[in-house]
Design an enzyme around this catalytic site. Sequence first.
Site, PDB file in Angstrom:
ATOM      1  CG  ASP A   1      -2.092   0.883   1.158  1.00 28.58           C
ATOM      2  OD1 ASP A   1      -2.251   1.585   0.140  1.00 28.58           O
ATOM      3  OD2 ASP A   1      -2.884   0.901   2.124  1.00 28.58           O
TER       4      ASP A   1
ATOM      5  CD  GLU B   1      -0.330   5.708  -3.703  1.00 26.91           C
ATOM      6  OE1 GLU B   1      -1.196   4.837  -3.831  1.00 26.91           O
ATOM      7  OE2 GLU B   1       0.222   5.959  -2.615  1.00 26.91           O
TER       8      GLU B   1
ATOM      9  CG  ASP C   1      -8.041   4.288   0.731  1.00 25.18           C
ATOM     10  OD1 ASP C   1      -7.924   3.050   0.642  1.00 25.18           O
ATOM     11  OD2 ASP C   1      -7.182   5.021   1.225  1.00 25.18           O
TER      12      ASP C   1
END
Length: 950
Positions: A530, A533, A607
């Site tokens: 997770d 980015e 999300d």
Amino acid sequence: MVKHENFKTCEQSGFCRRNRAYADTAASHGSSWSSPYTIKADTLQVQDGQVKGTILKSIDGKDAVQLPLTITFLQSGSVRVTIDEAKRQTGDIELRHGSQARKERYNEAEKWTVIGGLSTAEIEVSSQDSVGTTVKFGPEKKYEAVIWNSPFSVDFKRNGESHIRLNSQGLLNVEHWRQKIEKDQKEAEAGKQSEPEPSTEASVPSLAEDESTWWEETFGGNTDSKPKGPESIGLDITFPGYRHVFGIPEHTGPLSLKETRGGDENYDQPYRMYNSDVFEYEMDSPMTLYGSIPFMQAHRKDSTVGVFWLNAAETWVDIVKSKVSTNPLSLGIGARTDTKTHWFSESGLLDLFIFLGPSSKDVMQAYTGLTGYSQLPQQFAIAYHQCRWNYVTDEDVKDVDRKFDKYNIPYDVIWLDIEYTDGKKYFTWDSHTFTDPTGMGKQLAGHERKLVAIIDPHIKNEGGYSIVDELKSKSLAVNNKDNNIYEGWCWPGSSHWVDCFNPAAVKWWQGLFSYSAFTGTASNTFIWNDMNEPSVFNGPETTMPKDNLHHGNWEHRDVHNLNGMTFHNATYNALVHRDPKSPKRPFVLTRSYFAGSQRLGAAWTGDNQANWEHLAASIPMILANNVAGYGFIGADVGGFFGNPSKELLTRWYQAGAFYPFFRGHAHIDTRRREPYLAGEPYTQIITQALRLRYQLLPAWYTTFHEASTEGTPIARPNFYVHPSDEKGFAVDDQFYLGSTGLLTKPVTSEGALSVDIYISDDEKYYDYFDYTVVSGKGKSHTLAAPLEKIPLLMQGGHVIPRKDRPRKSSGLMKFDPFTLVVVLDNVGGAEGTLYVDDGESFEYQDGGFIHRKFVFDGPSQKLVSTNLGTSGKKTKDYLKSMAKVRVEKVVLVGAPTSWQSKTQVLASEGAKTSRKVALSWHAAQGGKAAWAVVRDPGLAIGSDWEIDFA
């Protein structure tokens, strides 16, 4: 609610604003506009499948900037166009602020993204003169590239017709290096000049340029030092005659991309690709999200073409659709629509691949031939995953596991979010709450279940933590602009980021996953990446500064969209090496991705929120990724933020049963929502949706295999399956499961008791559950969809493999018998395939698999199974292990009335004597088709056999 102030609009992104302004200037000049880019004719060379030359960028009428051009013609029929900048290429520039950044334009995106398909083709130069060059290439030399010298442009044709045009609008823009002339201090004090003036090797451009963000750019309290000055690239790509374009995920709008220059129902911002942690993202928006794939398909009736913009920097794409009439007196009759796209990236090479189709399948095969096919995952990975932030103790995990069994609800994987760690330190366990992770894993393994633990790229900066100590001592972290270790803020607080562009970091990362290093893990432990980015809570746009430095001294601006993929790659590599004697296929989920990430595992749409709008948006989002080559993707079932109603939760599980990646997930502040907590009738309805997923796992696994060998999408939109039906091109709320003929339209509206499903062809469709016939091409059909019903149709002409015995997990189904559902088409035929292997190892690469083709021939009335596989060193052993796995039932939907008195069929396997097997026939009634069942024909799934119904 998304915090728009945290993310740039085009107006706030200097290079986006400049390139849009350039396009506006060109448009304002109309036909008098001429692009200042010209091929220097005497530099053109044609050799070894390539056309090379130099483009000259004219400034004030002078040929000031040299831009090396290479056009490469590939054996696949694709074409690669690259434009570099000579001064940067040779390092003949000066960096500001004493920066140690690389001087070249970033040229290593290919290293991470492209794994094959670059062999050059034989080409034929059909004409070449001072005006331009025409190259014939591709199958039977039916493709042409017409390269115009002045101004530079390229027209790509198939069968004499233009399909893709480069720079036909004259928007090519390569921001060349220039020396900054600093303001004289006295002039600055006197206020004689408010902005710095650029200079070039020739002179100041006559075209007014916005210089305000050339040398530095401030946003959100962070100043980007821009040591190389302005360096963006831009190009217009036109698709003449194409009204629909698809791809360039990840965004929340419709599958058929909208225009971006304003107007009714259009966007006023370009589609942005800059991987970002966008909290509570909004619907129907071109705003950037977690992943970026700069690949676009254009489709019209019976024709698809595509482009792949290989650039990992921040990228924006404008889209305008305009009607063009070849006859001004036709009043629009016979006019075509051209889709004009304008692509621009902040830095790097202009590196573009062209795909001329002619079908979407052809385009995708060419694209994935370059970037790689989808991973063939372990079978458990395509079953159901149960997750939340967070299961708080190992006893909590074991209790959830037991309750799934108590309520007879199948699942395969339970997940741990960040709270399992000791103070957010990865590769550790909280000793107070996860006292026996080994015992937890053993309980899960008892029913062939798995554990997934989260590991993020930010490493807690805390003394005595061995991981961060090694990261620092070995210099494996991302550095800041001064080439010192970068420090930012994420879940652990002060953190450093592992730099997975560095081969040494990848090697180090590999060692951290060994069972001895990451104690408490076992062979049934897998990983979730997770925040890659990367997400940096105190960084600009919630990510790291663009002037940070990675391995090789490449700036972060150059590689941003690749960052998540490199971390995903490092973790995948680590799991491959975790069991060196008997390696298993890794399962690694990623949030951030780029072109090529499909090779490494699954992704999800981030999300989302627990509302009906997000449920509806999940379908076109998943389809957009599928037609961009990333099939193994899903959305958080139930919505991550908020508490879904029981109806919404139920409908979301029904939709999720057809997501390629199927996971329920929830935020730490939400109420617990495991399926057994929903209460009746909801728990039972959700359980039925889960059982349907498990029943169809053979069809799903076969579809994944097809994607892993042919580059085809797993979830297929209407335009892909029915390329001739113009009315269906924009349909994006229903989809097909691979080539199985299964068509689903999930219910995405509150209180809905029916759906309208669109049928493109004149084939018969049958309700999956009761065989109700649905037919009628080019229109929608209303299907009843009470809460307990999933709208699911079977298209005639397919054989669908499934397993009907309910089990606790997919691993326990391994040796269960198969059911074949034969869905007859309008002429009484059907065909389908089945792929089976051990579901976990790499032995399928050595022949350890079964691959069968099933054909029901209408005239002969025989169902035949033939082998599609090739033998290898593992074939014999695998077939032996599967020798007792049989076909236990054959269901024929749309059975002919001539069978109504038939009670037996003949089944034969290989050289064995035929034997009679009972058949039961059921008459059509109440709009439902006739159907027949053959029970226990005694046929091995891995053998050649036939059933004779004549």
